[in-house]
Write an enzyme that holds these catalytic residues in place. Structure first.
Site, short mmCIF file in Angstrom:
data_model
loop_
_atom_site.label_atom_id
_atom_site.label_comp_id
_atom_site.label_asym_id
_atom_site.label_seq_id
_atom_site.Cartn_x
_atom_site.Cartn_y
_atom_site.Cartn_z
N HIS A 78 1.15 -1.29 -0.19
CA HIS A 78 0.26 0.31 0.37
C HIS A 78 0.88 1.15 -0.29
CE1 HIS A 78 -3.87 -1.87 1.42
NE2 HIS A 78 -3.47 -2.78 0.98
N TYR A 207 -9.31 6.01 6.23
CA TYR A 207 -10.37 6.27 7.94
C TYR A 207 -10.83 7.70 7.29
CZ TYR A 207 -5.58 3.62 9.38
OH TYR A 207 -4.42 3.03 10.06
N PRO A 299 -5.08 0.44 18.52
CA PRO A 299 -5.25 -0.17 16.95
C PRO A 299 -4.47 0.71 16.08
CG PRO A 299 -7.15 -0.91 17.83
CD PRO A 299 -6.23 0.02 19.16
N LYS A 303 0.09 0.26 15.25
CA LYS A 303 1.74 -0.27 15.49
C LYS A 303 2.58 -2.03 16.33
CE LYS A 303 3.62 3.48 13.81
NZ LYS A 303 3.05 3.10 12.98
N TYR A 391 3.31 6.33 10.08
CA TYR A 391 1.95 5.41 10.10
C TYR A 391 3.36 4.69 9.41
CZ TYR A 391 -1.29 3.09 8.07
OH TYR A 391 -2.23 2.05 8.13
C1 LIG Z 1 -7.57 -6.31 16.87
C2 LIG Z 1 -6.23 -6.59 16.17
C3 LIG Z 1 -5.78 -5.54 15.28
C4 LIG Z 1 -4.46 -5.68 15.07
N1 LIG Z 1 -3.90 -4.82 13.86
C5 LIG Z 1 -2.70 -4.12 13.97
C6 LIG Z 1 -1.88 -3.63 12.70
O1 LIG Z 1 -2.68 -3.62 12.40
N2 LIG Z 1 -0.51 -3.76 12.96
C7 LIG Z 1 0.15 -4.06 13.93
O2 LIG Z 1 0.75 -3.31 13.88
N3 LIG Z 1 -0.18 -4.54 15.43
C8 LIG Z 1 -1.46 -4.69 15.55
N4 LIG Z 1 -2.49 -5.38 16.54
C9 LIG Z 1 -1.29 -5.26 18.04
C10 LIG Z 1 -0.24 -7.00 17.36
O3 LIG Z 1 -1.37 -8.13 16.47
C11 LIG Z 1 -0.06 -7.27 18.98
O4 LIG Z 1 0.91 -5.96 19.10
C12 LIG Z 1 1.80 -8.24 17.96
O5 LIG Z 1 0.54 -9.58 18.38
C13 LIG Z 1 2.36 -8.43 19.87
O6 LIG Z 1 3.71 -9.31 19.04
P1 LIG Z 1 3.94 -10.67 20.51
O7 LIG Z 1 4.03 -11.44 20.18
O8 LIG Z 1 4.41 -9.05 21.75
O9 LIG Z 1 2.56 -11.21 21.54
P2 LIG Z 1 1.30 -11.95 21.38
O10 LIG Z 1 0.79 -12.07 19.83
O11 LIG Z 1 0.53 -12.06 22.35
O12 LIG Z 1 1.93 -12.98 21.53
C14 LIG Z 1 1.99 -13.77 23.30
C15 LIG Z 1 1.75 -15.01 22.90
O13 LIG Z 1 2.62 -15.61 24.16
C16 LIG Z 1 1.68 -16.89 25.18
N5 LIG Z 1 1.31 -16.28 25.86
C17 LIG Z 1 1.13 -16.04 26.93
N6 LIG Z 1 0.83 -16.41 27.86
C18 LIG Z 1 1.48 -17.45 28.22
C19 LIG Z 1 1.55 -18.59 29.66
N7 LIG Z 1 2.07 -18.34 30.86
N8 LIG Z 1 2.88 -19.05 29.08
C20 LIG Z 1 2.85 -19.41 27.96
N9 LIG Z 1 2.37 -18.81 26.94
C21 LIG Z 1 1.75 -17.59 26.91
C22 LIG Z 1 -0.08 -16.35 24.43
O14 LIG Z 1 -0.73 -18.05 23.63
C23 LIG Z 1 0.78 -16.04 22.93
O15 LIG Z 1 0.69 -17.06 21.64
C24 LIG Z 1 -3.52 -5.66 16.74
C25 LIG Z 1 -3.93 -6.02 17.26
C26 LIG Z 1 -5.38 -6.78 17.14
C27 LIG Z 1 -6.37 -7.82 18.64
#
Ligand SMILES: Cc1cc2nc3c(=O)[nH]c(=O)nc-3n(C[C@H](O)[C@H](O)[C@H](O)COP(=O)(O)OP(=O)(O)OC[C@H]3O[C@@H](n4cnc5c(N)ncnc54)[C@H](O)[C@@H]3O)c2cc1C
Length: 402
Positions: A78, A207, A299, A303, A391
């Site tokens: 995009h 948006y 969201p 980011k 962005y």
């Molecule tokens: C609807 C939605 C839309 C989004 N859109 C965007 C976007 O367009 N762009 C963007 O950059 N971000 C977006 N985000 C945010 C993005 O999804 C998160 O910031 C991202 O998943 C963070 O990654 P992470 O690896 O830190 O955590 P997570 O992806 O949450 O992974 C954490 C993992 O830890 C595991 N866990 C938790 N507790 C335990 C435990 N006690 N023992 C073992 N495992 C455990 C969980 O099962 C999980 O798989 C969005 C979020 C949502 C909900």
């Protein structure tokens, strides 16, 4: 729980989301062993719809980092986004303003690419393994107790423990309350998010500010689309049938240009609350937090996943220097270098949110002020450039020290 079998590794990682898996991959490239534990099964993680927009830095982490180049084939580049207000489109040309584009590529695909790469490289990633207790994070041998996929109690000890366990992080709860601060902000609105089986309505994200509230027109692939509209955080998604959802979305995007969304059956609906959180400091002894465990953002600015990847790239570099120097103080560089970007992202996400969303009971004065702000951003080259820079993301601060 005493007597559980004890295993060891260099870096123990809790969480196989984008942060945990990318870190494990980068450590592998540097010849550093790690074990990744995730409470959920691979199938459960792959079935969760979340992020969709990747900054160029996150795309480079996948492609140049040797994970996969599938994003370039299956993702959509995009070059711009659209701000829609007063029923008219105002395009922000990201590419022309910054030389950078973003990529629409679902988080499930990012996860699958990372999980496949770790599996192909013989990585030790254990799904269905729930961490129940963090052990001695400030010792030279931190660790965790966990219950494995067969229900057996086990213990993992490591040189460095990384909490990549998302917004409800168990590792974060192990930070001593007298040393750590949780800087938290809750917004008075949420997003009602849907996935609809329908053709694309637009090629780029739109948006939309309207008198009925905010809406975001987004995409997923040729057959399924992602849209959101602002709602009360207490909304129960199951109270809304397809007809009511489409009517709400259509009235928010309507304008004199006659624009209307292309409708279809809604296959998923959920309410996403708006919260900002920053944990300071993100280090306690030999335990560090990355990604959503360390910070969450609303969201609007897309980011979260991008920040998680940026954290991990800094942390990988810091871990390499820590192992070379043997100096625990080097670990503090992580928070200094990653923290600047975290606060920029917090500002950007909350600025976009405040500009586009009506607070409950908003007075006419405030709405007119927001519309003036939108017009100033959309009609000024400097305003457009500020939005486009935020962005598409910021460069990571350079490596410091030996
Ligand atoms: C609807 C939605 C839309 C989004 N859109 C965007 C976007 O367009 N762009 C963007 O950059 N971000 C977006 N985000 C945010 C993005 O999804 C998160 O910031 C991202 O998943 C963070 O990654 P992470 O690896 O830190 O955590 P997570 O992806 O949450 O992974 C954490 C993992 O830890 C595991 N866990 C938790 N507790 C335990 C435990 N006690 N023992 C073992 N495992 C455990 C969980 O099962 C999980 O798989 C969005 C979020 C949502 C909900």
């Amino acid at each position: 729980m005493g007597g559980a079998p004890v295993e060891t590794t260099r870096v123990g990682i809790v969480g196989a989301g984008p942060a945990g898996l990318l870190l494990s991959h980068l450590l592998h490239l540097s010849g550093i062993d790690s074990v990744v534990l995730d409470a959920r099964t691979r199938e459960e993680i792959e079935a969760t719809h979340r992020a969709g927009i990747l900054e160029p830095g996150a795309v480079a982490a996948l492609v140049d980092g040797g994970v996969s180049d599938r994003v370039l084939r299956d993702g959509d580049r995009h070059d711009g986004i659209v701000l829609r207000f007063d029923g008219e489109d105002h395009r922000i040309d990201l590419k022309a303003l910054t030389g950078r584009s973003v990529w629409l590529y679902p988080q499930q695909d990012v996860f699958a690419d990372l999980a496949d790469r770790r599996a192909a490289d013989g990585g030790d990633v254990r799904f269905g393994a729930t961490v129940t207790e963090v052990l001695e994070p400030d010792s030279r041998r931190p660790g965790v107790r966990f219950v494995d996929a067969d229900g057996a109690a086990r213990e993992l000890r490591c040189d460095l423990l990384v909490g990549a366990d998302g917004s409800r992080s168990a590792c974060r709860r192990a930070l001593p309350t007298e040393e750590s601060r949780l800087l938290f902000h809750e917004y008075p609105y949420a997003w009602f998010g849907i996935i609809a089986q329908a053709p694309r309505s637009t090629d780029e994200l739109v948006y939309t500010e309207s008198e009925h509230g905010f809406a975001l027109v987004s995409q997923r692939n040729a057959t399924h689309q992602r849209h959101y509209f602002q709602c009360d955080p207490a909304t129960d998604a199951t109270d809304w049938d397809d007809e009511r959802i489409w009517a709400e979305l259509q009235r928010r995007v309507a304008g004199p240009d006659g624009f209307a969304l292309r409708e279809g059956p809604i296959v998923e609906r959920s309410v996403l609350r708006f919260r900002s959180l920053v944990v300071e400091p993100v280090r306690h002894g030999r335990m560090l937090l990355v990604g959503d465990a360390a910070h969450t953002v609303p969201p609007t600015g897309a980011k979260g996943l991008n920040l998680a990847f940026a954290d991990v790239q800094v942390l990988h570099d810091v871990v390499g220097r820590w192992l070379r120097t043997g100096d625990d103080d080097v670990l503090n560089d992580y928070r200094h270098r990653a923290g600047e970007r975290v606060w920029r992202a917090q500002h950007f996400s909350s600025w976009m949110s405040a500009m586009l969303h009506a607070r409950p009971g908003e007075e006419p004065f405030e709405r007119r002020r927001r519309l003036a702000e939108l017009r100033m951003v959309a009609e000024s080259e400097h305003g457009r450039a500020f939005l486009a820079e935020g962005y598409t993301g910021w460069d990571t601060p350079p490596v410091a020290g030996p």
